[in-house]
Scaffold this motif. Sequence first.
Motif, PDB file in Angstrom:
ATOM      1  N   THR A  85       0.830  -1.204   0.000  1.00 61.48           N
ATOM      2  CA  THR A  85       0.000   0.000   0.000  1.00 61.48           C
ATOM      3  C   THR A  85       0.866   1.255   0.000  1.00 61.48           C
ATOM      4  O   THR A  85       0.604   2.210  -0.738  1.00 61.48           O
ATOM      5  CB  THR A  85      -0.949   0.006   1.215  1.00 61.48           C
ATOM      6  N   LEU A 122       0.909   4.189  -2.840  1.00 63.27           N
ATOM      7  CA  LEU A 122       0.688   5.589  -2.488  1.00 63.27           C
ATOM      8  C   LEU A 122       1.821   6.474  -2.982  1.00 63.27           C
ATOM      9  O   LEU A 122       1.592   7.581  -3.488  1.00 63.27           O
ATOM     10  CB  LEU A 122       0.531   5.734  -0.972  1.00 63.27           C
ATOM     11  N   LYS A 140       1.374   9.479  -5.656  1.00 62.87           N
ATOM     12  CA  LYS A 140       1.793  10.830  -5.276  1.00 62.87           C
ATOM     13  C   LYS A 140       2.761  11.404  -6.297  1.00 62.87           C
ATOM     14  O   LYS A 140       2.728  12.593  -6.622  1.00 62.87           O
ATOM     15  CB  LYS A 140       2.434  10.784  -3.888  1.00 62.87           C
ATOM     16  N   VAL A 199      -7.100   9.948  -3.139  1.00 59.50           N
ATOM     17  CA  VAL A 199      -6.813   8.548  -2.817  1.00 59.50           C
ATOM     18  C   VAL A 199      -7.286   8.242  -1.406  1.00 59.50           C
ATOM     19  O   VAL A 199      -7.003   8.991  -0.466  1.00 59.50           O
ATOM     20  CB  VAL A 199      -5.301   8.246  -2.916  1.00 59.50           C
ATOM     21  N   TRP A 200      -8.024   7.136  -1.283  1.00 56.23           N
ATOM     22  CA  TRP A 200      -8.415   6.635   0.028  1.00 56.23           C
ATOM     23  C   TRP A 200      -7.884   5.208   0.199  1.00 56.23           C
ATOM     24  O   TRP A 200      -7.763   4.463  -0.775  1.00 56.23           O
ATOM     25  CB  TRP A 200      -9.935   6.591   0.184  1.00 56.23           C
ATOM     26  N   VAL A 201      -7.596   4.841   1.439  1.00 53.52           N
ATOM     27  CA  VAL A 201      -7.246   3.462   1.765  1.00 53.52           C
ATOM     28  C   VAL A 201      -8.415   2.870   2.540  1.00 53.52           C
ATOM     29  O   VAL A 201      -8.768   3.359   3.615  1.00 53.52           O
ATOM     30  CB  VAL A 201      -5.945   3.383   2.597  1.00 53.52           C
ATOM     31  N   ARG A 229      -2.176   4.206   9.843  1.00 54.53           N
ATOM     32  CA  ARG A 229      -3.028   5.279   9.321  1.00 54.53           C
ATOM     33  C   ARG A 229      -2.234   6.563   9.150  1.00 54.53           C
ATOM     34  O   ARG A 229      -2.370   7.261   8.144  1.00 54.53           O
ATOM     35  CB  ARG A 229      -4.211   5.512  10.264  1.00 54.53           C
ATOM     36  N   TYR A 274       0.034   6.323   6.071  1.00 57.89           N
ATOM     37  CA  TYR A 274      -0.727   6.448   4.828  1.00 57.89           C
ATOM     38  C   TYR A 274      -1.088   7.913   4.546  1.00 57.89           C
ATOM     39  O   TYR A 274      -1.002   8.382   3.410  1.00 57.89           O
ATOM     40  CB  TYR A 274      -2.009   5.623   4.889  1.00 57.89           C
ATOM     41  N   ALA A 285      -2.556   9.837   1.223  1.00 55.76           N
ATOM     42  CA  ALA A 285      -3.950   9.383   1.285  1.00 55.76           C
ATOM     43  C   ALA A 285      -4.829  10.504   1.840  1.00 55.76           C
ATOM     44  O   ALA A 285      -4.457  11.188   2.796  1.00 55.76           O
ATOM     45  CB  ALA A 285      -4.067   8.143   2.164  1.00 55.76           C
ATOM     46  N   ILE A 287      -8.578   7.417   5.614  1.00 58.24           N
ATOM     47  CA  ILE A 287      -8.594   5.972   5.828  1.00 58.24           C
ATOM     48  C   ILE A 287     -10.039   5.557   6.081  1.00 58.24           C
ATOM     49  O   ILE A 287     -10.678   6.032   7.023  1.00 58.24           O
ATOM     50  CB  ILE A 287      -7.719   5.569   7.029  1.00 58.24           C
TER      51      ILE A 287
END
Length: 238
Positions: free
Chosen positions: A58, A62, A66, A73-75, A85, A88, A93, A96
Amino acid sequence: MNAGIINLSEKFDEHYSKELEKNDISVIPLTADDFEQEIKNLDAVIIRENALEDAALTCKILLKLKEKSDLYVWVFSSGHQKFGRTVYLQLGALGIIPEDCDATELQLIVTNSLKKMNRKRENAVLSANDYDFENDMEYALKFKLIPRNHSLKISGKKEIPLTNLEYKALDMLFRNANNTVTYEELFESVWDKDFSCQGYRIANLIFHLREKLKKNSEDPTFIRTVRSRGYMLDLSSL
């Protein structure tokens, strides 16, 4: 609007896709191997992961997103931990999404953000159309931004390639040529996020822009620092 779904160890359930599609968001299934090929066709990305198994991958995705885009962008994560979190979010991100998020809530998160993004794009187009190119045609011809290539030409010389963020910053400065653009205005235009004492990111971006101008121009002092306020693209020397 198009949302790419990158499925890792966890899969994005069909009921989430149906809820997005009911609200005019096309869902495009992706993998960690093919997502880069589709970036140009997307407005947003959701990474569906299990944090205990997929954290490293992940982070890698990301970083790539970027580097190559300004997509939202969401996780969407199961098994997430606070430290993960934070990492990310630091890697770009927007948020979350927790495991207990239902389809309607996820749809609202994505839809509201994309609508906001579209409004900003429309305002940017209006601003660009309002620019007085007829009176400043000499500037427009000598300092030419090329959207298709994300590049710049100065006085017809060699094309200068720019990153996505560099191009967005220079475009904002050009649309306000010979006037100050504040740190807040520049940050929100480039990153599409609220400014919160992140001047170091702008300073770093402007540093790299100036370095490129220095290598490709006889007079690289186009971007002036306006102390305590922001930056100005000074085209008076052209």
